[in-house]
Design a protein around this motif. Sequence first.
Motif, PDB file in Angstrom:
ATOM      1  N   LEU A  12      43.112  39.885  46.087  1.00  0.00           N
ATOM      2  CA  LEU A  12      41.945  39.892  45.199  1.00  0.00           C
ATOM      3  C   LEU A  12      41.198  41.196  45.427  1.00  0.00           C
ATOM      4  CD1 LEU A  12      39.855  38.665  43.258  1.00  0.00           C
ATOM      5  CD2 LEU A  12      38.859  37.468  45.227  1.00  0.00           C
ATOM      6  N   PHE A  13      41.067  41.994  44.353  1.00  0.00           N
ATOM      7  CA  PHE A  13      40.532  43.343  44.510  1.00  0.00           C
ATOM      8  C   PHE A  13      39.497  43.690  43.437  1.00  0.00           C
ATOM      9  CE2 PHE A  13      44.979  43.483  45.971  1.00  0.00           C
ATOM     10  CZ  PHE A  13      44.809  43.915  47.278  1.00  0.00           C
ATOM     11  N   GLU A  14      38.552  44.503  43.857  1.00  0.00           N
ATOM     12  CA  GLU A  14      37.709  45.235  42.908  1.00  0.00           C
ATOM     13  C   GLU A  14      38.451  46.513  42.551  1.00  0.00           C
ATOM     14  OE1 GLU A  14      33.121  46.745  42.680  1.00  0.00           O
ATOM     15  OE2 GLU A  14      34.245  47.233  44.502  1.00  0.00           O
ATOM     16  N   ILE A  15      38.502  46.816  41.247  1.00  0.00           N
ATOM     17  CA  ILE A  15      39.108  48.065  40.785  1.00  0.00           C
ATOM     18  C   ILE A  15      38.016  49.140  40.776  1.00  0.00           C
ATOM     19  CG2 ILE A  15      40.305  49.211  38.885  1.00  0.00           C
ATOM     20  CD1 ILE A  15      41.082  46.358  37.896  1.00  0.00           C
ATOM     21  N   ARG A  16      38.285  50.248  41.400  1.00  0.00           N
ATOM     22  CA  ARG A  16      37.321  51.353  41.406  1.00  0.00           C
ATOM     23  C   ARG A  16      37.962  52.607  40.827  1.00  0.00           C
ATOM     24  NH1 ARG A  16      34.237  50.806  47.300  1.00  0.00           N
ATOM     25  NH2 ARG A  16      33.426  48.679  46.935  1.00  0.00           N
ATOM     26  N   VAL A  17      37.162  53.329  40.084  1.00  0.00           N
ATOM     27  CA  VAL A  17      37.585  54.604  39.509  1.00  0.00           C
ATOM     28  C   VAL A  17      36.618  55.671  40.008  1.00  0.00           C
ATOM     29  CG1 VAL A  17      37.959  55.939  37.412  1.00  0.00           C
ATOM     30  CG2 VAL A  17      38.556  53.513  37.464  1.00  0.00           C
ATOM     31  N   GLY A  18      37.133  56.567  40.839  1.00  0.00           N
ATOM     32  CA  GLY A  18      36.275  57.596  41.392  1.00  0.00           C
ATOM     33  C   GLY A  18      35.075  57.033  42.123  1.00  0.00           C
ATOM     34  N   GLY A  19      35.247  55.890  42.786  1.00  0.00           N
ATOM     35  CA  GLY A  19      34.157  55.277  43.525  1.00  0.00           C
ATOM     36  C   GLY A  19      33.277  54.357  42.705  1.00  0.00           C
ATOM     37  N   THR A  20      33.485  54.301  41.383  1.00  0.00           N
ATOM     38  CA  THR A  20      32.693  53.440  40.510  1.00  0.00           C
ATOM     39  C   THR A  20      33.441  52.143  40.227  1.00  0.00           C
ATOM     40  OG1 THR A  20      31.683  55.357  39.423  1.00  0.00           O
ATOM     41  CG2 THR A  20      31.590  53.264  38.241  1.00  0.00           C
ATOM     42  N   SER A  21      32.724  51.041  40.290  1.00  0.00           N
ATOM     43  CA  SER A  21      33.361  49.752  40.028  1.00  0.00           C
ATOM     44  C   SER A  21      33.807  49.670  38.575  1.00  0.00           C
ATOM     45  CB  SER A  21      32.381  48.613  40.325  1.00  0.00           C
ATOM     46  OG  SER A  21      32.985  47.366  40.084  1.00  0.00           O
ATOM     47  N   ALA A  22      35.075  49.270  38.367  1.00  0.00           N
ATOM     48  CA  ALA A  22      35.633  49.241  37.009  1.00  0.00           C
ATOM     49  C   ALA A  22      36.130  47.862  36.596  1.00  0.00           C
ATOM     50  CB  ALA A  22      36.780  50.242  36.898  1.00  0.00           C
ATOM     51  N   GLY A  23      36.236  46.911  37.540  1.00  0.00           N
ATOM     52  CA  GLY A  23      36.722  45.591  37.168  1.00  0.00           C
ATOM     53  C   GLY A  23      37.321  44.856  38.339  1.00  0.00           C
ATOM     54  N   ILE A  24      38.104  43.822  38.016  1.00  0.00           N
ATOM     55  CA  ILE A  24      38.696  42.942  39.020  1.00  0.00           C
ATOM     56  C   ILE A  24      40.170  42.721  38.681  1.00  0.00           C
ATOM     57  CG2 ILE A  24      38.695  40.597  39.980  1.00  0.00           C
ATOM     58  CD1 ILE A  24      36.273  42.197  40.883  1.00  0.00           C
ATOM     59  N   VAL A  25      41.014  42.676  39.706  1.00  0.00           N
ATOM     60  CA  VAL A  25      42.418  42.316  39.532  1.00  0.00           C
ATOM     61  C   VAL A  25      42.796  41.372  40.667  1.00  0.00           C
ATOM     62  CG1 VAL A  25      43.320  44.302  40.818  1.00  0.00           C
ATOM     63  CG2 VAL A  25      44.747  43.184  39.088  1.00  0.00           C
ATOM     64  N   ALA A  26      43.616  40.355  40.343  1.00  0.00           N
ATOM     65  CA  ALA A  26      43.995  39.370  41.350  1.00  0.00           C
ATOM     66  C   ALA A  26      45.357  38.789  41.028  1.00  0.00           C
ATOM     67  CB  ALA A  26      42.958  38.246  41.411  1.00  0.00           C
ATOM     68  N   ALA A  27      46.081  38.443  42.074  1.00  0.00           N
ATOM     69  CA  ALA A  27      47.381  37.776  41.935  1.00  0.00           C
ATOM     70  C   ALA A  27      47.550  36.828  43.107  1.00  0.00           C
ATOM     71  CB  ALA A  27      48.517  38.787  41.897  1.00  0.00           C
ATOM     72  N   GLU A  28      48.478  35.882  42.975  1.00  0.00           N
ATOM     73  CA  GLU A  28      48.811  35.005  44.095  1.00  0.00           C
ATOM     74  C   GLU A  28      50.269  34.598  43.987  1.00  0.00           C
ATOM     75  OE1 GLU A  28      47.768  30.487  42.984  1.00  0.00           O
ATOM     76  OE2 GLU A  28      45.992  31.774  43.151  1.00  0.00           O
ATOM     77  N   ARG A  29      50.852  34.233  45.120  1.00  0.00           N
ATOM     78  CA  ARG A  29      52.258  33.808  45.079  1.00  0.00           C
ATOM     79  C   ARG A  29      52.360  32.496  44.329  1.00  0.00           C
ATOM     80  NH1 ARG A  29      57.243  34.589  46.559  1.00  0.00           N
ATOM     81  NH2 ARG A  29      56.856  36.517  47.699  1.00  0.00           N
ATOM     82  N   ASP A  30      53.302  32.464  43.372  1.00  0.00           N
ATOM     83  CA  ASP A  30      53.536  31.273  42.559  1.00  0.00           C
ATOM     84  C   ASP A  30      54.961  31.352  42.023  1.00  0.00           C
ATOM     85  OD1 ASP A  30      53.635  29.207  40.701  1.00  0.00           O
ATOM     86  OD2 ASP A  30      51.617  29.574  39.927  1.00  0.00           O
ATOM     87  N   ASP A  31      55.808  30.463  42.504  1.00  0.00           N
ATOM     88  CA  ASP A  31      57.203  30.440  42.080  1.00  0.00           C
ATOM     89  C   ASP A  31      57.347  29.429  40.947  1.00  0.00           C
ATOM     90  OD1 ASP A  31      57.550  32.144  44.200  1.00  0.00           O
ATOM     91  OD2 ASP A  31      58.408  30.633  45.529  1.00  0.00           O
ATOM     92  N   SER A  32      57.492  29.916  39.720  1.00  0.00           N
ATOM     93  CA  SER A  32      57.574  29.052  38.531  1.00  0.00           C
ATOM     94  C   SER A  32      58.552  29.649  37.530  1.00  0.00           C
ATOM     95  CB  SER A  32      56.205  28.905  37.873  1.00  0.00           C
ATOM     96  OG  SER A  32      55.256  28.333  38.747  1.00  0.00           O
ATOM     97  N   TYR A  33      58.990  28.809  36.567  1.00  0.00           N
ATOM     98  CA  TYR A  33      59.874  29.235  35.478  1.00  0.00           C
ATOM     99  C   TYR A  33      61.178  29.837  35.980  1.00  0.00           C
ATOM    100  CZ  TYR A  33      55.365  28.841  33.177  1.00  0.00           C
ATOM    101  OH  TYR A  33      54.148  28.383  32.753  1.00  0.00           O
ATOM    102  N   GLY A  34      61.603  29.412  37.149  1.00  0.00           N
ATOM    103  CA  GLY A  34      62.824  29.958  37.721  1.00  0.00           C
ATOM    104  C   GLY A  34      62.619  31.280  38.442  1.00  0.00           C
ATOM    105  N   PHE A  35      61.357  31.759  38.518  1.00  0.00           N
ATOM    106  CA  PHE A  35      61.060  33.002  39.228  1.00  0.00           C
ATOM    107  C   PHE A  35      60.662  32.686  40.667  1.00  0.00           C
ATOM    108  CE2 PHE A  35      58.833  34.110  35.006  1.00  0.00           C
ATOM    109  CZ  PHE A  35      60.009  34.519  34.421  1.00  0.00           C
ATOM    110  N   THR A  36      60.818  33.668  41.517  1.00  0.00           N
ATOM    111  CA  THR A  36      60.046  33.736  42.750  1.00  0.00           C
ATOM    112  C   THR A  36      59.164  34.966  42.614  1.00  0.00           C
ATOM    113  OG1 THR A  36      61.664  35.108  43.923  1.00  0.00           O
ATOM    114  CG2 THR A  36      61.899  32.701  44.100  1.00  0.00           C
ATOM    115  N   GLY A  37      57.936  34.872  43.086  1.00  0.00           N
ATOM    116  CA  GLY A  37      57.082  36.038  42.969  1.00  0.00           C
ATOM    117  C   GLY A  37      55.615  35.714  42.883  1.00  0.00           C
ATOM    118  N   PHE A  38      54.904  36.494  42.074  1.00  0.00           N
ATOM    119  CA  PHE A  38      53.450  36.473  42.064  1.00  0.00           C
ATOM    120  C   PHE A  38      52.934  36.341  40.637  1.00  0.00           C
ATOM    121  CE2 PHE A  38      55.020  38.715  45.689  1.00  0.00           C
ATOM    122  CZ  PHE A  38      54.243  38.256  46.738  1.00  0.00           C
ATOM    123  N   CYS A  39      51.960  35.456  40.477  1.00  0.00           N
ATOM    124  CA  CYS A  39      51.337  35.231  39.178  1.00  0.00           C
ATOM    125  C   CYS A  39      50.029  36.013  39.099  1.00  0.00           C
ATOM    126  CB  CYS A  39      51.068  33.739  38.978  1.00  0.00           C
ATOM    127  SG  CYS A  39      50.147  33.348  37.467  1.00  0.00           S
TER     128      CYS A  39
END
Length: 234
Positions: free
Chosen positions: A132-159
């Motif tokens: 779970l991360f804050e996105i920063r551009v040149g030190g300025t807050s620009a948004g949020i991005v997040a993922a978590e491990r979730d194995d679904s639809y025949g995948f292994t990986g991250f949602c």
Amino acid sequence: MDIIATSLPPEPLGFAALGDVLPSFDAFSPLCMRVNLPDPEQRLRALTGSGMDVGQATPDLLIVARPVAEMREQPLADRYDDVTLVACAPEEAAERVAAIYEALKPSRPQLGQWAVPADAESLEDAAEEGLLFEIRVGGTSAGIVAAERDDSYGFTGFCMQEIALNSAHRGQRVGIAALQRLTRQVPANTNDVLWGHIHPDNAPSLRNARDSGRQVVTAHVWVTPTGYRGMPTT
């Protein structure tokens, strides 16, 4: 109601057979049924051109995915060096995401039909996994991005749990750079993928996903046999 298992193929004959099952659930007043359809563009064309009476088929959510290893091999976005990811707390991230969604409402009135902002509870697993991360551009807050491990639809990986950018940073390939940074943060095994759900009408999110290298691999599709009302359109 979810009915998970079926041996029927995702083809016109299979859809027709599934439609025959719906009357068994008349006590629940079913509107339609939802199925997972791999390679949705090709299979929807085959369904509509089959000449069989299988009713209407409408994509509900697209699943976009790509192996993390392949995403790491993509050329870096021109904003990659400008973007950094900084760990943040779920409560702080949820407030930021809610504010971004609220600011988007005037320009994207249908946003509420496409997606809902991730709340603190839904972001806790991502935070515990260090994704779970804050996105920063040149030190300025620009948004949020997040993922978590979730194995679904025949995948292994991250949602993908969330990616939300402030209005000042949209349309500048910041989102692509943030996703590229994220692929280098996830502790991926050899065959892990990064995947997520996107509504087919959510053009900006689809464009960002495709530009980052992910592809539509399957879809949730509403199938409405003749004689059923189908999902509400508004």
